[in-house]
Design an enzyme around this catalytic site. Structure first.
Site, PDB file in Angstrom:
ATOM      1  CG  ASP B 345      -0.107  -0.079   2.518  1.00  0.00           C
ATOM      2  OD1 ASP B 345       0.898  -0.822   2.542  1.00  0.00           O
ATOM      3  OD2 ASP B 345      -0.473   0.593   3.501  1.00  0.00           O
ATOM      4  CD  GLU B 346      -0.970   4.623   3.095  1.00  0.00           C
ATOM      5  OE1 GLU B 346      -1.819   5.483   3.346  1.00  0.00           O
ATOM      6  OE2 GLU B 346      -0.214   4.136   3.966  1.00  0.00           O
TER       7      GLU B 346
END
Lengths: 549, 549
Positions: B345-346
Site C-alpha cells: 500500500d501507499e
C-alpha cells in the site's frame, strides 16, 4: 566504574546546551505532528517561569543523596506534608536504582550532588493548613554542587519545587543519575488550575481518584473539582441523609464514597497542595437525588395527572430549602475548602411547565411564563443558604447569565463553547472572578494530537482592562464521565490534561509547539515510568513501557 | 441455603422469557444512545445463529460442575488445546466462587447442571493443527439437566461453543450460578474475522498482545493480522538478518520480538483458534528496514547528489530480490499460517523519481514515466518469490488496483474509505477472495458511541452475484498504532472491536441496536470482570469495576 561515569559527565557537559527563558519561542501554528527535537529545557513540564540550565553536570548517588530540611527552614521534621513529599520524590528520582543495604554514609564525590535542602522561608510554613486560592506556590531552586537549595515561602511552593527538581534529574548514557547546574525562579501564572472528574456518570474507585491526584501534582494542578453527584447516580454517602446514596448510588455500598473515603481523598490531595472543591449541582442534574429524598424533585405531569417521572428540584416547597440547609451544612463540615461548586447549569423547564402546582406558584409570584425567574428564585435562596455556612461558591455561567445576585467573591465558571471571549468580558466587567473550561472539555476526543488545541487556548485573549484580566483566576480541564470509567479514564486524561497544566502555570509566551512536544513526550514517558498509563502523543517509544494491560 | 437458591430458580423461571431467533429485529437507525432494555439473549456476544432459551433454570455448583470430554468424542485427555480451554472456562465461570478444599465428589442436586460434555464428532479433531480459513468452527450446544452437551466436528467449534456456554451462565439474585435450558446451533457467517495490531509505530509488550488474543477469543475473532514492522521500527528479530531489528527496532533487545516470543504468540493464538497472519509490507513503509540492511532502500536525490534520505525498496537491484528470497523463506518457516500479508500500500514515487539510476532503469524497462509500472515490476517479482515458498498471500487493494497478476487464491484487502462497494464489486468480479477493513479503522476515534457505526456496516451490501458475495470471506478491524501503545490500546479496542466481531460472526439480520446495546453492555462488563479494561459504552456501571488504574 565511577571513572566512566565522570567521563560521561564531561561528555554531557559538552552536548547539553545553555538555555534561558530567552530561548526563541516560535509561535507557528502546526497542525501536523511537531518534530521531536530536543528541547533545551529537557523534560520540564510545565515550564518554569525562569530557567537557566548550565552545561555543568553533577551526579546523584543513590547511596549518598538525600532531601533534607534546611537548618534555617521554618518547617522541620514534624511537617508530615514535607517528609511525605521527600519520600515520594526520593522514590521517583531513584526508582529501583537505590539498592537495599547500600552504605548510606558513603562520602560523596567532588562532582556529586549530595543533597537537596528544602528551606521554608516564611514564619508560617502552612504545613498543616489546607491550600487555598491565595496560597503562595512560588519557589526558587538553585542546583549547585554539593548542595541544591529549594527556597519557598510556604510548603506549597516547596511541593512544586520538589516536582521540578525531580524533573531535572536524568540518566546519562551510562545510566548514572545526573543533573545540570540550574537556577529556577518559578510561580504559577494562574492561581486556580483545576481538573474536573465526574463520579456520577461512572463511579470511579478511590484508587483511580488517588492515582489522578498524584498525576495532577506532577503537572502542577492544584484544584480537584469533584463533580461528585449528578443525574445517573449519587455516590456521596451523606451522614445526614444516608438514604440519598442508599437509593441513588449505582450500588449502596460498592459504589459509594463513605465519609472516610472522602476524608482520605481530601488529605491525599492536601499533601500534594491540591484543593478539593466538591460540586453539588442543583436544581437540574438531580435525578439521582430524588430516589432517596421524597418530594425533593418536581413531579412532571402528562396532561392532568403525574406522569411518574420527575424534573428539577421542586422550588416551591419549603421542605426543599430545609433539606438544602441541612445538606449544605454537612457539606460545609465535610469539605474544608473555602469554596463549594453549586452547579446551576442546564435547567430543563419542560417538567416545571407541565406541573399545575408550579403553574399556580408562578402566578402567585408574578413570574408570568418566564421560568428562568423560577430558576433564579430557587438559586437565590440556595445561595443565601450556602452563604450562611460561610462557604464561598462557584457556579456555572448560566447562573451569572440569568442575572442572579451573586456574592462578590463568587467564581463564575465559563464552560459554553460559543462566545467565550464575550462571556469572559461580561463576567469580569461585572467584577466577578472567573475560571475558564470552555476550551478544555477533555471528554471530546478526536483522531490525532488534540493536546495542541488545548495547549494553544489562551485565557486572556478577550478584550478587557488589566483589572478585568486579573479576575480570570485560572481554568479547569473537564473530563465528563459519560464515556470514561476506571478502564480508560487515566490514559484519556494524560497527557492531554498536561497541555492545560502548562497553559495555566507557565508564562503566556510559552507557546512553541515543537519545544512543547519534545518536553511533553519525555514528561509522558516519565508519567508512564512512575506507573501511570499516560497515552502516547504520537509514534515513538519510552525506554520503560507501561507494565499493565 | 440451598432451598433458597431453588426458590430463586423458580422465581427466575417465571421472569426469564422464551426467545428464538425469530425475535423481532428492528432495523431502526438510532443515533442517540440505545435503551438498555434487557435482551432476551442475555449477554450472548456475538449472537449465535440459532438460539432457543427456555425459562427452565438449572444451577451450577462449583463443587460438582465440571467440563469433560464426552465418551464418544474423538478427542480425549491428550488434547492439550481442549484441556487448556476447559481450565480457562472453568475459571471464567466460577471466578472466585469455587472455594479451595471443596468436596468435588459432592452429589449434584436434581436441578443441577452437573457437567458439560464436549464431543468432537469428526474422526480428526484437528487438536494439533493450526486453524485455517477453511476450519470448521460450527458447534451445537444443548443445555439440559443434568448434562449439557457441546457437539462440534472439530476443536475449533468446541472453543467457540465453550465461550458461548460461559456466556450463558449468570448469577441469580442470590449470587447462585445459573443457566437456562438452551439449544444453540451456531457457525460463523464469515470465515475470516480478523484484528490488525501494529507493533511498529509503538512496540506492544508480549503481555498486551496475549491479553488481546484472549479477548479476541471471547469475541470469536479468528485472525490476528500482525502488522509487525513498518517505517518507524522493525521489532521482528530475524534469525537470518538479525541486524534488521538490531538497528531498526526502537531498542535492540527491550523492543523486539525474539523467535521464542513469536512462537509463544502463535501457540497462544492457536490454542484459542486464532490464526496469526504476519504482514511484511513492501516496497513502501520500509524506512526501518533500511537501517539494518544496506542498499535495500532507494537513495533519494536532491538535485544531482544523494540527499541522505531513502525511499521505498530499491526495485532495480538483484540484491533486493536475493534478500527478499531469504527473508521470506525464513518467514515461511517461522509463521505456520498458509498466508502472509505482503502489504503493497501507499507507495510514494517521489524518491524513485529523484534517483537518476532509477530513471535510467525505467528507460531500459520501457516504463516511460509511469512509476506504478516500476512498483508493479517489484511486486510481481516479490509475489513470484513468495509463491515459491508455498505461502498464499494477502495484499492491500492497491496491488489489485494496479493490475498486478495475482495467484487465484490471493486475498485482496479492501481498506480505502472511498468507493468501497465499487471496489468489492471489481475484486470479486475478477474472481478474487477479499476481506473488508474500510469501515473498521478503529484508530479513528470520535465522541460518543461509535461502536454503532462499526456495527451497522454490512460487507455484502454491494451489487454482485451470489458467487461474487461468496468471495467476501470476511473482514478485519484495524487498530493502527500511531496513537496507541500499552497504556491505552486495550480500552480503545474493546468493546469497539466487539461490534465488528458480531457483524462478522452473526446472521446478517442481527442488526437491532437496542438489543445489541443491552447484550454488549453486559458483555463488556464480563470482559472487565475477566480482567480486561474494556471501556464503557455509556453512563452506567458494572457490578465488578476494573481493578487497575
Amino acid at each position: 566504574m565511577f571513572a566512566t561515569l565522570k567521563f560521561a559527565a564531561l561528555l554531557l557537559a559538552v552536548v547539553v546546551c545553555w538555555a534561558t527563558q530567552d530561548y526563541d519561542y516560535n509561535d507557528a501554528e502546526i497542525d501536523e505532528e511537531p518534530t521531536l527535537g530536543d528541547s533545551p529545557y529537557g523534560s520540564l513540564w510545565p515550564l518554569p517561569q525562569k530557567v537557566k540550565i548550565s552545561t555543568v553536570v553533577f551526579k546523584l548517588s543513590g547511596a549518598s543523596f538525600h532531601i533534607f530540611d534546611a537548618k534555617e527552614s521554618s518547617s522541620g521534621a514534624s511537617c508530615r506534608l514535607l517528609q511525605n513529599a521527600y519520600r515520594r520524590y526520593d522514590e521517583y528520582i531513584f526508582t529501583s536504582s537505590r539498592k537495599q543495604g547500600q552504605n548510606k554514609s558513603k562520602k560523596a564525590m567532588a562532582s556529586d550532588m549530595s543533597e537537596l535542602q528544602v528551606w521554608i522561608t516564611s514564619a508560617d510554613s502552612e504545613c498543616d493548613s489546607y491550600p487555598s486560592v491565595t496560597s503562595d506556590e512560588s519557589y526558587k531552586l538553585s542546583v549547585d554542587s554539593p548542595v541544591a537549595v529549594l527556597k519557598a515561602p510556604k510548603v506549597w511552593g516547596a511541593l512544586r519545587g520538589l516536582e521540578t527538581f525531580s524533573q531535572l534529574v536524568y540518566k546519562d548514557e551510562y545510566g548514572a543519575k545526573s543533573i545540570n547546574r540550574t537556577d529556577i525562579h518559578d510561580f504559577p501564572r494562574f492561581a486556580h488550575r483545576g481538573l474536573l472528574l465526574d463520579t456520577s456518570r461512572h463511579f470511579l474507585p478511590i484508587k483511580v481518584i488517588l492515582a489522578n491526584l498524584e498525576t495532577m501534582a506532577w503537572n502542577k494542578f492544584n484544584v480537584f473539582h469533584w463533580h461528585i453527584v449528578d443525574d445517573p447516580s449519587f455516590p456521596y454517602l451523606s451522614r445526614t441523609f444516608p438514604q440519598l446514596s442508599q437509593h441513588g448510588a449505582y450500588h449502596p455500598y460498592t459504589h459509594v464514597y463513605t465519609p472516610s473515603d472522602v476524608k482520605m481523598i481530601i488529605e491525599f490531595a492536601r499533601l500534594r497542595g491540591i484543593r478539593v472543591v466538591p460540586e453539588f449541582d442543583t436544581p437540574g442534574h438531580t435525578q439521582s437525588w430524588g430516589k432517596g429524598q421524597k418530594d425533593l424533585l418536581t413531579p412532571c405531569y402528562s396532561g392532568a395527572s403525574p406522569s411518574g417521572s420527575f424534573g428539577p428540584v421542586n422550588p416551591m416547597l419549603n421542605t426543599t430549602y430545609d433539606f438544602m440547609s441541612m445538606f449544605f451544612k454537612e457539606v460545609n463540615t465535610v469539605f474544608p475548602d473555602a469554596y463549594v461548586h453549586l452547579g446551576g447549569d442546564e435547567v430543563d423547564f419542560s417538567c416545571w411547565k407541565s406541573n399545575p402546582d408550579i403553574q399556580k406558584f408562578m402566578e402567585q409570584q408574578g413570574f408570568g411564563m418566564d421560568y428562568s425567574k423560577l430558576e433564579s428564585f430557587y438559586i437565590q435562596r440556595l445561595l443565601d443558604i450556602v452563604t450562611t455556612t460561610n462557604k464561598g461558591y462557584m457556579i456555572w455561567q448560566e447562573v451569572f447569565d440569568n442575572g442572579i445576585k451573586l456574592k462578590s467573591d463568587t467564581v463564575v465558571h465559563v464552560w459554553m463553547g460559543n462566545k467565550v471571549e464575550e462571556e469572559l468580558q461580561k463576567v469580569t466587567e461585572a467584577g466577578f472572578t472567573t475560571i475558564l473550561s470552555a476550551p478544555w472539555y477533555l471528554d471530546y476526543i478526536s483522531y490525532g494530537q488534540d493536546w495542541q488545541k488545548f495547549y494553544r487556548a489562551e485565557p486572556l485573549s478577550f478584550k478587557g482592562t488589566d483589572a478585568q484580566k486579573k479576575l480570570v483566576i485560572g481554568g479547569e480541564a473537564c473530563l465528563w464521565g459519560e464515556y470514561v470509567d476506571a478502564t480508560n479514564l487515566t490514559p484519556r486524561l494524560w497527557p492531554r490534561a498536561s497541555a492545560v497544566g502548562e497553559r495555566l502555570w507557565s508564562d503566556r509566551d510559552v507557546r512553541d509547539l515543537n519545544d512543547a512536544y519534545s518536553r511533553l513526550a519525555k514528561h509522558r514517558c516519565r508519567m508512564v515510568q512512575r506507573g501511570i498509563p499516560a497515552e502516547p502523543l504520537f509514534t515513538g517509544y519510552c525506554a520503560h513501557e507501561y507494565k499493565g494491560v
